[in-house]
Design a protein around this motif. Structure first.
Motif, PDB file in Angstrom:
ATOM      1  N   ILE A 151      35.377  31.327 -20.984  1.00 13.60           N
ATOM      2  CA  ILE A 151      35.602  31.513 -19.551  1.00 13.60           C
ATOM      3  C   ILE A 151      34.583  30.645 -18.829  1.00 13.60           C
ATOM      4  CG2 ILE A 151      35.321  33.142 -17.629  1.00 13.60           C
ATOM      5  CD1 ILE A 151      36.438  35.276 -19.576  1.00 13.60           C
ATOM      6  N   SER A 152      35.084  29.734 -18.012  1.00 15.51           N
ATOM      7  CA  SER A 152      34.194  28.829 -17.269  1.00 15.51           C
ATOM      8  C   SER A 152      33.949  29.397 -15.885  1.00 15.51           C
ATOM      9  CB  SER A 152      34.828  27.443 -17.148  1.00 15.51           C
ATOM     10  OG  SER A 152      35.136  26.951 -18.428  1.00 15.51           O
ATOM     11  N   ILE A 153      32.694  29.524 -15.521  1.00 18.13           N
ATOM     12  CA  ILE A 153      32.310  30.101 -14.227  1.00 18.13           C
ATOM     13  C   ILE A 153      31.583  29.033 -13.402  1.00 18.13           C
ATOM     14  CG2 ILE A 153      30.755  31.786 -13.134  1.00 18.13           C
ATOM     15  CD1 ILE A 153      33.042  33.230 -14.288  1.00 18.13           C
ATOM     16  N   ALA A 154      31.975  28.885 -12.160  1.00 17.83           N
ATOM     17  CA  ALA A 154      31.263  27.997 -11.233  1.00 17.83           C
ATOM     18  C   ALA A 154      31.259  28.686  -9.874  1.00 17.83           C
ATOM     19  CB  ALA A 154      31.940  26.636 -11.167  1.00 17.83           C
ATOM     20  N   LYS A 155      30.341  29.644  -9.706  1.00 19.95           N
ATOM     21  CA  LYS A 155      30.285  30.439  -8.470  1.00 19.95           C
ATOM     22  C   LYS A 155      28.835  30.625  -8.046  1.00 19.95           C
ATOM     23  CE  LYS A 155      34.312  33.287  -9.638  1.00 19.95           C
ATOM     24  NZ  LYS A 155      34.752  34.643 -10.025  1.00 19.95           N
ATOM     25  N   ALA A 156      28.579  30.537  -6.774  1.00 18.81           N
ATOM     26  CA  ALA A 156      27.275  30.874  -6.183  1.00 18.81           C
ATOM     27  C   ALA A 156      26.110  30.217  -6.907  1.00 18.81           C
ATOM     28  CB  ALA A 156      27.097  32.393  -6.165  1.00 18.81           C
ATOM     29  N   GLY A 157      26.281  28.954  -7.255  1.00 16.57           N
ATOM     30  CA  GLY A 157      25.192  28.229  -7.907  1.00 16.57           C
ATOM     31  C   GLY A 157      25.053  28.501  -9.386  1.00 16.57           C
ATOM     32  N   ILE A 158      25.921  29.366  -9.935  1.00 14.69           N
ATOM     33  CA  ILE A 158      25.883  29.650 -11.377  1.00 14.69           C
ATOM     34  C   ILE A 158      27.041  28.896 -12.030  1.00 14.69           C
ATOM     35  CG2 ILE A 158      26.117  31.419 -13.150  1.00 14.69           C
ATOM     36  CD1 ILE A 158      24.930  33.420 -11.160  1.00 14.69           C
ATOM     37  N   THR A 159      26.716  27.962 -12.918  1.00  8.15           N
ATOM     38  CA  THR A 159      27.745  27.215 -13.653  1.00  8.15           C
ATOM     39  C   THR A 159      27.485  27.425 -15.131  1.00  8.15           C
ATOM     40  OG1 THR A 159      27.729  25.573 -11.889  1.00  8.15           O
ATOM     41  CG2 THR A 159      28.838  24.967 -13.936  1.00  8.15           C
ATOM     42  N   THR A 160      28.419  28.101 -15.798  1.00  3.68           N
ATOM     43  CA  THR A 160      28.208  28.424 -17.215  1.00  3.68           C
ATOM     44  C   THR A 160      29.543  28.683 -17.905  1.00  3.68           C
ATOM     45  OG1 THR A 160      26.985  29.847 -18.735  1.00  3.68           O
ATOM     46  CG2 THR A 160      27.939  30.905 -16.812  1.00  3.68           C
ATOM     47  N   THR A 161      29.480  28.836 -19.207  1.00  5.16           N
ATOM     48  CA  THR A 161      30.670  29.150 -20.010  1.00  5.16           C
ATOM     49  C   THR A 161      30.363  30.363 -20.877  1.00  5.16           C
ATOM     50  OG1 THR A 161      31.257  26.805 -20.093  1.00  5.16           O
ATOM     51  CG2 THR A 161      32.316  28.243 -21.679  1.00  5.16           C
ATOM     52  N   LEU A 162      31.256  31.346 -20.822  1.00  2.00           N
ATOM     53  CA  LEU A 162      31.093  32.575 -21.617  1.00  2.00           C
ATOM     54  C   LEU A 162      32.127  32.600 -22.737  1.00  2.00           C
ATOM     55  CD1 LEU A 162      30.794  35.112 -18.661  1.00  2.00           C
ATOM     56  CD2 LEU A 162      28.917  34.186 -19.993  1.00  2.00           C
ATOM     57  N   ASN A 163      31.746  33.159 -23.871  1.00  4.41           N
ATOM     58  CA  ASN A 163      32.665  33.265 -25.004  1.00  4.41           C
ATOM     59  C   ASN A 163      33.558  34.492 -24.875  1.00  4.41           C
ATOM     60  OD1 ASN A 163      31.888  30.972 -26.473  1.00  4.41           O
ATOM     61  ND2 ASN A 163      30.117  32.048 -27.316  1.00  4.41           N
ATOM     62  N   THR A 164      34.844  34.320 -25.205  1.00  4.32           N
ATOM     63  CA  THR A 164      35.777  35.468 -25.258  1.00  4.32           C
ATOM     64  C   THR A 164      36.561  35.365 -26.566  1.00  4.32           C
ATOM     65  OG1 THR A 164      37.441  34.199 -24.044  1.00  4.32           O
ATOM     66  CG2 THR A 164      36.050  35.658 -22.755  1.00  4.32           C
ATOM     67  N   ARG A 165      35.828  35.398 -27.682  1.00  3.93           N
ATOM     68  CA  ARG A 165      36.494  35.252 -28.991  1.00  3.93           C
ATOM     69  C   ARG A 165      37.093  36.584 -29.409  1.00  3.93           C
ATOM     70  NH1 ARG A 165      30.955  32.864 -31.131  1.00  3.93           N
ATOM     71  NH2 ARG A 165      30.439  34.729 -29.938  1.00  3.93           N
ATOM     72  N   CYS A 166      38.136  36.977 -28.697  1.00  2.00           N
ATOM     73  CA  CYS A 166      38.766  38.281 -28.964  1.00  2.00           C
ATOM     74  C   CYS A 166      40.274  38.126 -29.043  1.00  2.00           C
ATOM     75  CB  CYS A 166      38.403  39.287 -27.867  1.00  2.00           C
ATOM     76  SG  CYS A 166      38.961  38.795 -26.234  1.00  2.00           S
ATOM     77  N   SER A 167      40.909  39.077 -29.739  1.00  2.00           N
ATOM     78  CA  SER A 167      42.375  39.141 -29.775  1.00  2.00           C
ATOM     79  C   SER A 167      42.847  39.890 -28.536  1.00  2.00           C
ATOM     80  CB  SER A 167      42.831  39.893 -31.024  1.00  2.00           C
ATOM     81  OG  SER A 167      42.386  39.215 -32.181  1.00  2.00           O
ATOM     82  N   VAL A 168      44.041  39.537 -28.057  1.00  2.00           N
ATOM     83  CA  VAL A 168      44.632  40.241 -26.915  1.00  2.00           C
ATOM     84  C   VAL A 168      45.861  40.989 -27.409  1.00  2.00           C
ATOM     85  CG1 VAL A 168      45.737  39.983 -24.656  1.00  2.00           C
ATOM     86  CG2 VAL A 168      43.793  38.541 -25.252  1.00  2.00           C
ATOM     87  N   PHE A 169      45.868  42.300 -27.211  1.00  2.00           N
ATOM     88  CA  PHE A 169      47.011  43.148 -27.572  1.00  2.00           C
ATOM     89  C   PHE A 169      47.532  43.752 -26.271  1.00  2.00           C
ATOM     90  CE2 PHE A 169      48.392  47.173 -30.104  1.00  2.00           C
ATOM     91  CZ  PHE A 169      49.702  46.730 -30.069  1.00  2.00           C
ATOM     92  N   ALA A 170      48.701  43.302 -25.835  1.00  2.00           N
ATOM     93  CA  ALA A 170      49.218  43.720 -24.526  1.00  2.00           C
ATOM     94  C   ALA A 170      50.549  44.440 -24.675  1.00  2.00           C
ATOM     95  CB  ALA A 170      49.379  42.501 -23.617  1.00  2.00           C
ATOM     96  N   ALA A 171      50.816  45.350 -23.739  1.00  2.00           N
ATOM     97  CA  ALA A 171      52.093  46.077 -23.709  1.00  2.00           C
ATOM     98  C   ALA A 171      52.652  46.006 -22.301  1.00  2.00           C
ATOM     99  CB  ALA A 171      51.884  47.534 -24.123  1.00  2.00           C
ATOM    100  N   ALA A 172      53.968  45.802 -22.189  1.00  2.00           N
ATOM    101  CA  ALA A 172      54.600  45.663 -20.872  1.00  2.00           C
ATOM    102  C   ALA A 172      55.989  46.269 -20.888  1.00  2.00           C
ATOM    103  CB  ALA A 172      54.684  44.192 -20.483  1.00  2.00           C
ATOM    104  N   ASN A 173      56.442  46.678 -19.715  1.00  2.00           N
ATOM    105  CA  ASN A 173      57.800  47.207 -19.549  1.00  2.00           C
ATOM    106  C   ASN A 173      58.715  46.134 -18.972  1.00  2.00           C
ATOM    107  OD1 ASN A 173      56.116  50.081 -18.722  1.00  2.00           O
ATOM    108  ND2 ASN A 173      57.666  50.109 -20.313  1.00  2.00           N
ATOM    109  N   SER A 174      60.002  46.419 -19.019  1.00  2.00           N
ATOM    110  CA  SER A 174      60.983  45.530 -18.399  1.00  2.00           C
ATOM    111  C   SER A 174      60.875  45.633 -16.877  1.00  2.00           C
ATOM    112  CB  SER A 174      62.391  45.940 -18.853  1.00  2.00           C
ATOM    113  OG  SER A 174      63.363  45.451 -17.978  1.00  2.00           O
ATOM    114  N   VAL A 175      61.390  44.620 -16.182  1.00  2.00           N
ATOM    115  CA  VAL A 175      61.406  44.629 -14.717  1.00  2.00           C
ATOM    116  C   VAL A 175      62.178  45.843 -14.199  1.00  2.00           C
ATOM    117  CG1 VAL A 175      62.317  43.401 -12.685  1.00  2.00           C
ATOM    118  CG2 VAL A 175      61.156  42.135 -14.492  1.00  2.00           C
ATOM    119  N   PHE A 176      63.227  46.235 -14.932  1.00  2.00           N
ATOM    120  CA  PHE A 176      64.094  47.335 -14.503  1.00  2.00           C
ATOM    121  C   PHE A 176      63.653  48.689 -15.062  1.00  2.00           C
ATOM    122  CE2 PHE A 176      66.605  43.430 -15.071  1.00  2.00           C
ATOM    123  CZ  PHE A 176      66.927  43.185 -13.750  1.00  2.00           C
TER     124      PHE A 176
END
Length: 416
Positions: A151-176
């Protein structure tokens, strides 16, 4: 002591089946989904190239479908048995909450950075429930976190990169709410850019089948009557499973064997050819194209299967199983047309009709006007346009940001 116990578990030939059986044993069925969850928990091998670039080893999984199919329960179980697990709900999550935010410290008045859910889950799994309820802007924020794993951050004078070495497990419903087979691609409100970042996508349907319903009812009653019975004789406990996953992830980094790589390359070409043939026959492009990203997904799945047995190189059986899991999940969903983008229509006549409907719609309703969706459909069907074409135009214009839903999706407002 833990290592010796785990080594004896890995020596079993059916270790893959054993782990899959111990993924949420109180939930009946969904064998392929449980096997995919097992692959997600173990993950593939992260690779660093000589030029400094990295290839992610974490597997991302998406469940789409009907309510009441135990999607949230599976998410909760994964959060519990993953070495590092963070659970969040889409409705209550913002882009800053998932990635990172810059805040002013009340005591020092200096800017400080706080990591979000995906940063906290570095090295584990982030579970996102109600993925469809997230705002589109917030979903776009996790694109980089899912593929580049930073994750690249460039806000309020802070410019850095954070690691997000994680799996994403997501669940979603239909529009209807419930999955509607007649609506096809309209069931899904996701852009192809986010869908292509998931290694496996399952469509979970609550189908009516008397025999299956009876079995599920008995299973549920059995759980309510005998709460203490969690797993059968000789099965792994959650603590043991968690230790085994942590051990395998820390100590084992399997690679593809030469034979497996050659076989996978051949099958990839066959898959690309069949996808191209399907696109040619249906005269539309798949919203989940079979690309190198999908080939890498199959490699990661094969490596995770090898990691379960604590072996250094993949076998033909691992490649076959990874191809089968990919076939029953993403490939089946994409080929069925259920995940095709709303732009994809079957014939040239349909595209011509859509263009006519869109042109008339823009002429009749100026910017700022609000009209009932049912009235629009009624007016155009009187002019011999099909209801499907009218709904497709509305969906396309909503995705482009030209229309917005109001009053519980009953009224549409023209924005631009």
């Amino acid at each position: 002591a833990v290592v010796s116990t785990q080594s004896t578990g890995a020596e079993r030939e059916d270790v893959y089946e054993l782990i899959a059986r111990n993924i949420a044993p109180s939930i009946f069925g969904s064998e392929d989904i449980k096997k995919s969850i097992a692959c997600l928990l173990f993950g593939g091998s992260r690779k660093r190239m000589p030029d400094g670039l990295t290839r992610r080893g974490d597997i991302n999984l998406l469940l789409l479908g009907d309510p009441g199919t135990a999607k949230s329960q599976l998410l909760k179980f994964v959060e519990k048995c993953a070495p590092i697990g963070v659970y969040t709900s889409g409705k209550g999550s913002s882009a800053a909450g998932l990635t990172a935010s810059v805040m002013r410290d009340p005591s020092t008045r200096c800017f400080v950075m706080e990591g979000g859910a995906m940063v906290l889950a570095d090295g584990g799994v982030v579970c996102i429930d109600e993925f469809d309820k997230m705002r589109e802007d917030d979903r776009v924020a996790i694109h980089e976190a899912m593929e580049q794993q930073t994750i690249s951050i460039a806000k309020a004078g802070i410019t850095t990169t954070l690691n997000t070495r994680c799996s994403v497990f997501a669940a979603a419903n239909s529009v209807f709410g419930r999955w509607d087979d007649t609506k096809g691609e309209e069931n899904i409100d996701f852009m192809p850019t986010i869908l292509s970042r998931f290694d496996m996508i399952y469509i979970v349907k609550d189908e009516h089948n008397e025999g299956r319903d009876t079995t599920i009812a008995r299973h549920v009653m059995k759980i309510h009557l005998n709460r203490e019975q969690a797993t059968g004789e000789g099965e792994m406990s959650i603590e043991m499973l968690k230790k085994y996953i942590a051990f395998a992830r820390a100590k084992c980094g399997p690679r593809l064997s030469d034979a497996s790589a050659a076989k996978l390359a051949h099958r990839y070409v066959v898959m690309r050819t069949s996808a191209r043939k399907h696109e040619h026959e249906s005269s539309r492009r798949l919203s989940i194209p079979i690309t190198v990203r999908q080939l890498e997904s199959i490699v990661r799945i094969a490596e995770s299967l090898t990691k379960m047995r604590l072996q250094p190189f993949t076998t033909d059986a691992d490649v076959e199983e990874s191809l089968r899991l990919f076939q029953v999940s993403t490939l089946e969903s994409a080929m069925s047309g259920s995940l095709s983008g709303v732009e994809g229509l079957t014939a040239l006549e349909d595209q011509e009709e859509v263009r006519k409907v869109e042109k008339q719609l823009k002429q009749r309703f100026p910017i700022g006007s609000q009209v009932s969706e049912s009235r629009i459909i009624q007016d155009f069907t009187k002019q011999r346009f099909t209801e499907r074409s009218v709904k497709t135009v509305l969906n396309i214009m909503i995705r482009r940001g030209e229309l917005q839903h109001r009053m519980q999706r009953k009224v549409v407002l023209r924005v631009k």
